[in-house]
Design an enzyme around this catalytic site. Sequence first.
Site, PDB file in Angstrom:
ATOM      1  CD  GLU A 268      67.853  40.410  32.846  1.00 54.14           C
ATOM      2  OE1 GLU A 268      67.242  40.209  33.857  1.00 54.14           O
ATOM      3  OE2 GLU A 268      68.128  39.549  32.023  1.00 54.14           O
ATOM      4  NE  ARG A 272      67.823  40.330  36.707  1.00 52.82           N
ATOM      5  CZ  ARG A 272      69.196  39.262  36.654  1.00 52.82           C
ATOM      6  NH1 ARG A 272      69.623  39.313  37.971  1.00 52.82           N
ATOM      7  NH2 ARG A 272      69.115  38.424  35.630  1.00 52.82           N
ATOM      8  CG  ASP A 401      61.910  33.301  28.134  1.00 50.37           C
ATOM      9  OD1 ASP A 401      61.972  34.323  27.852  1.00 50.37           O
ATOM     10  OD2 ASP A 401      62.796  32.956  28.847  1.00 50.37           O
ATOM     11  CD  GLU A 535      64.573  29.589  34.513  1.00 54.40           C
ATOM     12  OE1 GLU A 535      65.517  28.861  34.768  1.00 54.40           O
ATOM     13  OE2 GLU A 535      64.710  30.919  34.219  1.00 54.40           O
TER      14      GLU A 535
HETATM   15  C1  DMJ Z   1      65.382  35.408  35.481  1.00 52.39           C
HETATM   16  O1  DMJ Z   1      65.642  36.425  35.327  1.00 52.39           O
HETATM   17  C2  DMJ Z   1      63.749  35.522  34.915  1.00 52.39           C
HETATM   18  O2  DMJ Z   1      63.035  34.497  35.102  1.00 52.39           O
HETATM   19  C3  DMJ Z   1      63.858  35.686  33.374  1.00 52.39           C
HETATM   20  O3  DMJ Z   1      62.437  35.837  32.719  1.00 52.39           O
HETATM   21  C4  DMJ Z   1      64.697  34.601  32.582  1.00 52.39           C
HETATM   22  N1  DMJ Z   1      65.321  33.998  33.345  1.00 52.39           N
HETATM   23  C5  DMJ Z   1      66.114  34.426  34.633  1.00 52.39           C
HETATM   24  C6  DMJ Z   1      66.719  33.169  35.518  1.00 52.39           C
HETATM   25  O4  DMJ Z   1      66.898  32.132  34.890  1.00 52.39           O
END
Ligand code: DMJ
Length: 643
Positions: A268, A272, A401, A535
Amino acid sequence: MTTPALLPLSGRRLPPLNLGASAFPHHRATLRLSEKFILLLILSAFITLCFGAFFFLPDSSKHKRFDLGLEDVLIPHVDTSKGGKNLGGFLIHGQGHDEHRHREEEERLRNKIRADHEKALEEAKEKLKKSRDEIQAEIQTEKNKVVQELKKKDSKPLPPVPLPNLIGINSGEPADPDIRERRSKIKEMMKHAWDNYRQYGWGHNELKPIARKGHSTNIFGNSQMGATIVDALDTLYIMGLHDEFREGQEWIDKNLDFSVNSEVSVFEVNIRFIGGLLAAYYLSGQEVFKIKAVQLAGKLLPAFNTPTGIPWAMVNLKSGVGRNWGWASAGSSILAEFGTLHMEFVHLSYLTGDPVYYNKVMHIRKLLQKMDRPNGLYPNYLNPRTGRWGQHHTSVGGLGDSFYEYLLKAWLMSDKTDTEARKMYDDAIEAIEKHLIRKSNGGLTFIGEWKNGHLERKMGHLTCFAGGMFALGADGSRDDKAGHYLQLGAEIAHTCHESYDRTTLKLGPEAFKFDGGVEAVAVRQNEKYYILRPEVIETYWYMWRFTHDPKYRQWGWEAAQAIDKYCRVSGGFSGVKDVYSSSPTYDDVQQSFFLAETLKYLYLLFSNDDLLPLDNWVFNTEAHPLPVLHLANTTLSGNPAYR
Ligand code: DMJ
């Protein structure tokens, strides 16, 4: 030193001293050296005498030195007229001399010490008169000073690096007035989200828009690192909200500090913070963002100190101690976490000239390449101690993902030269299509999850990003299946739109099923929430860019209106707990990714394609745009793909 040949130790006898050098001209040099030797002996005898005298001074003299301070006795001086002994420029007073002067000197010192004590007592009394808050504020000021000093040390200038060609960072104004109006509405929503965070949650990671106060989750540990500020910066920039951008920059410059005793999620923080800071740097050219990104990356590096080099999920920013989530299968690290570092780490190596970041992510890639993959699929769990897979769960949604996303984006970001990454992506997508993608009875294409030896016919909101990924990867696909992958992207976009359309609020649930007569609908109560996730809108935007089919703008607008209607509160935007309920309750969290991703993708959907064109920019998984690196003439240490 030339003496060894003259010393008896060499086994040679010294020649006799000759006073008349001319008598034995060939011995001239030797005789001079002998004279020097004798002089040296005399000198060392003299020095020994002097040292002896010094160490045998009476005790009282030593006590005086202690009382008065060494400098009071050892005074650089050459005048011996008062009976002192001159040793190499320092005058040493003998016993019995200047008794009176010493006493005066002692008295003066005692008075000074007394005065100092009294002053300190006065200050302590003054401090006690102050309130607890005032004292704490003073302590904080002192702490801040120390932090500032440390920061100065940390802010070493980075080597100058040629910036990639930065195209399309502030245009995109659509000609169509209706589209322009929709774009303005999205900008207004951004302003509402930002202003409320600014007012009620400033410096905290996120905002509670109903309680109107700061919010945080365990991914940020117990830190207050202004996640929303960092995540929102590039959205502010492309929307032309420059005052807000500057406010954010100022906060980051003055307050963003990573020396905190806090255990954060490596993934994260990477997507971010590092992603957000790098994007802000590339867009604005402001050095502070680059410097902060590099400082933070340095704090994440200890997470890689595992027996395999697969990083821990969490790391304490101060101590560097790492560990994994308690809920992860057998102490495993998570595929979507350790597999979603590549883009940011390659950029870090590019900007710093330091291959350490690049080497870390390439090591992960090499390790994964060597592993057996059940059915060609990558399980979600990998043990960083043993290097073995944990449970054989596979997902293109949560836990898996963005690993697949970053294989494709590594290739795109390298100007399509990192063919190894493209091959891994193609192989993985083929296995996913074969084992996880199905059509429902009602004709909806969905991506299920592989669990306990069978396919679970459930799709997550998170999985909906894959529609955009398939479209993005269509060009350059194996066997020229571009049309096929664009079609697959369109089908996933359609399914995800259905998941929105079949709810009361026209907002998508967290997960939806294709089983027992149910199609694209959440069954369990704890899967009915919508937390401002991006998404589905992300996929609409990619599909719009590649097809210009107006339905994607229409679907995006439906979602934007639903968010504005059901998630907007006076203190910002909140997630809702049940998208099938006509009177939903709020979860009271304004997620930082709402500003980073959801509103950015919506804004881009209503902008022209010349704003952040996909030939020049690759978006990280948190929607932070990073430029394609055209490194034909440069090298990124150790990366064969970039040579
Ligand atoms: C985001 O922080 C990013 O897209 C991450 O890859 C997974 N999904 C969250 C938001 O839903």
